[in-house]
Design a protein around this motif. Structure first.
Motif, PDB file in Angstrom:
ATOM      1  N   UNK A  13      40.707  47.130  40.037  1.00  0.00           N
ATOM      2  CA  UNK A  13      40.023  46.815  38.778  1.00  0.00           C
ATOM      3  C   UNK A  13      39.158  45.565  38.923  1.00  0.00           C
ATOM      4  N   UNK A  14      39.675  44.571  39.652  1.00  0.00           N
ATOM      5  CA  UNK A  14      38.928  43.326  39.853  1.00  0.00           C
ATOM      6  C   UNK A  14      37.642  43.604  40.640  1.00  0.00           C
ATOM      7  N   UNK A  15      37.758  44.459  41.672  1.00  0.00           N
ATOM      8  CA  UNK A  15      36.579  44.798  42.480  1.00  0.00           C
ATOM      9  C   UNK A  15      35.543  45.520  41.625  1.00  0.00           C
ATOM     10  N   UNK A  16      36.041  46.459  40.803  1.00  0.00           N
ATOM     11  CA  UNK A  16      35.147  47.234  39.938  1.00  0.00           C
ATOM     12  C   UNK A  16      34.454  46.313  38.936  1.00  0.00           C
ATOM     13  N   UNK A  17      35.219  45.367  38.414  1.00  0.00           N
ATOM     14  CA  UNK A  17      34.646  44.421  37.449  1.00  0.00           C
ATOM     15  C   UNK A  17      33.566  43.564  38.112  1.00  0.00           C
ATOM     16  N   UNK A  18      33.817  43.189  39.364  1.00  0.00           N
ATOM     17  CA  UNK A  18      32.840  42.374  40.098  1.00  0.00           C
ATOM     18  C   UNK A  18      31.530  43.153  40.277  1.00  0.00           C
ATOM     19  N   UNK A  19      31.680  44.445  40.659  1.00  0.00           N
ATOM     20  CA  UNK A  19      30.499  45.300  40.855  1.00  0.00           C
ATOM     21  C   UNK A  19      29.735  45.463  39.544  1.00  0.00           C
ATOM     22  N   UNK A  63      46.327  38.908  34.721  1.00  0.00           N
ATOM     23  CA  UNK A  63      45.717  38.819  36.042  1.00  0.00           C
ATOM     24  C   UNK A  63      44.207  39.023  35.982  1.00  0.00           C
ATOM     25  N   UNK A  64      43.753  39.919  35.105  1.00  0.00           N
ATOM     26  CA  UNK A  64      42.304  40.121  34.997  1.00  0.00           C
ATOM     27  C   UNK A  64      41.624  38.894  34.399  1.00  0.00           C
ATOM     28  N   UNK A  65      42.292  38.270  33.432  1.00  0.00           N
ATOM     29  CA  UNK A  65      41.760  37.025  32.858  1.00  0.00           C
ATOM     30  C   UNK A  65      41.677  35.945  33.930  1.00  0.00           C
ATOM     31  N   UNK A  72      39.738  36.735  48.178  1.00  0.00           N
ATOM     32  CA  UNK A  72      40.946  36.552  49.001  1.00  0.00           C
ATOM     33  C   UNK A  72      41.953  35.683  48.243  1.00  0.00           C
ATOM     34  N   UNK A  73      41.435  34.664  47.560  1.00  0.00           N
ATOM     35  CA  UNK A  73      42.311  33.781  46.774  1.00  0.00           C
ATOM     36  C   UNK A  73      43.000  34.592  45.685  1.00  0.00           C
ATOM     37  N   UNK A  74      42.251  35.485  45.058  1.00  0.00           N
ATOM     38  CA  UNK A  74      42.823  36.305  43.988  1.00  0.00           C
ATOM     39  C   UNK A  74      43.896  37.246  44.535  1.00  0.00           C
ATOM     40  N   UNK A  75      43.615  37.841  45.700  1.00  0.00           N
ATOM     41  CA  UNK A  75      44.598  38.745  46.310  1.00  0.00           C
ATOM     42  C   UNK A  75      45.904  37.991  46.586  1.00  0.00           C
ATOM     43  N   UNK A  76      45.762  36.790  47.143  1.00  0.00           N
ATOM     44  CA  UNK A  76      46.951  35.968  47.432  1.00  0.00           C
ATOM     45  C   UNK A  76      47.714  35.640  46.154  1.00  0.00           C
ATOM     46  N   UNK A  77      46.951  35.296  45.141  1.00  0.00           N
ATOM     47  CA  UNK A  77      47.536  34.935  43.843  1.00  0.00           C
ATOM     48  C   UNK A  77      48.337  36.102  43.258  1.00  0.00           C
ATOM     49  N   UNK A 124      49.748  46.007  41.968  1.00  0.00           N
ATOM     50  CA  UNK A 124      48.886  45.124  42.760  1.00  0.00           C
ATOM     51  C   UNK A 124      47.615  45.870  43.196  1.00  0.00           C
ATOM     52  N   UNK A 125      47.814  47.099  43.695  1.00  0.00           N
ATOM     53  CA  UNK A 125      46.665  47.895  44.143  1.00  0.00           C
ATOM     54  C   UNK A 125      45.722  48.166  42.971  1.00  0.00           C
TER      55      UNK A 125
END
Lengths: 98, 181
Positions: free
Chosen positions: A32-38, B56-58, B21-26, A26-27
């Motif tokens: 990775x999601x944050x990095x991708x956003x940046x 999850x990244x998709x 936040x929605x993604x974190x919850x998901x 999860x962490x």
């Protein structure tokens, strides 16, 4: 006969999962999601900067050429005959004799 | 499926500022069920890990485009199923052995030490099913989705799904019976 509903185990599966895997995963995913956003934001800024430089690069010389044309028209309209002749001399001057 | 969580995620999605936040919850809410759904298709932890991460990244990349008239979990299971299938297709190109040899299902250390024998037999039986039946059985039996929802995930008609489920159930019962009798 076996009743599958009776042996249903919804919350845990018999598959072994490394300890702490879900928390670590999860962490990692959130990181990775944050990095991708940046990265996406930087990419957008980059594209906008390139587009802006391109527009400025095309527009500014065009604007300047318009101004030069306007200035030349103004000079030619207001010049006296002598001044016009002098200008014509300059235009037709042999470059080797300058 | 937990409809309150689903509602909470959808609510956060409606406001652009709380997409993260929605993604974190998901992730928090669906990670385990998605993992085990993928694991039943891929069997190996390594492959399941790769498929889950990509799922999850998709989901994160396309969360903004998610049509809120459908359920998040059916959308997630669809991505997860496709990712798992992609991984096993890639794996099948590299290896030709059958899953028994690859994972040593009978004696292998892929089962939890504290798991009930019946649950291990159950997972072994599911692992031996053909991929299509495995997917249908996992979604219907373990995740308790309706045939209508599974139809959306697998693009297969409900009658074909019912047949697949029935065949899977029969094979599983036979497998378990052979060990218990």
């Amino acid at each position: 006969m076996i009743n599958l509903e009776e042996i249903k185990n919804k919350h845990t599966s018999a598959y072994k999962v490394p300890e702490g895997y879900f928390e670590a995963m999860e962490a990692r995913i959130l990181h990775k999601a944050k990095r991708e956003k940046r990265l996406r934001l930087s990419l957008k800024i980059g594209i906008v900067s390139i587009a802006a430089s391109f527009i400025i690069g095309i527009f500014t010389p065009w604007q300047q050429s318009q101004k030069i044309n306007y200035d030349l028209d103004y000079v030619l309209e207001n010049a006296s005959n002598d001044e016009l002749e002098q200008m014509m001399d300059l235009v037709y001057m042999d470059p080797l004799n300058i | 499926m937990n409809t309150n969580k689903e509602k909470e995620i959808l609510q956060k999605l409606r406001t652009n500022s709380s997409h993260d936040e929605a993604f974190t919850l998901l992730v928090t809410h669906y990670k385990e069920s998605l993992y085990f759904h993928i694991r039943r298709i891929c069997i190996s932890h390594q492959d399941s890990e790769d498929a889950l991460q990509e799922t999850l990244l998709r989901a994160y990349r396309h969360l903004g485009k998610f049509k809120q008239d459908s359920n998040i979990y059916t959308w997630l299971y669809r991505i997860a199923t496709n990712e798992a299938l992609r991984i096993i297709e890639k794996r099948n190109r590299r290896k030709t052995e059958d899953i028994d040899k690859m994972y040593n299902l009978e004696q292998g250390n892929i089962w939890r030490e504290d798991a009930d024998k019946i649950n291990i037999l159950m997972e072994q039986a599911v692992a031996k099913l053909p991929t299509k039946q495995k997917i249908v059985f996992s979604l219907r039996y373990y995740n308790e989705l309706s045939y209508k929802e599974i139809e959306k995930i697998t693009d297969t008609s409900q009658s074909a799904l019912k047949v697949s489920y029935h065949l899977a159930e029969k094979k599983i019962k036979e497998y378990i019976s052979s060990f218990l009798l």
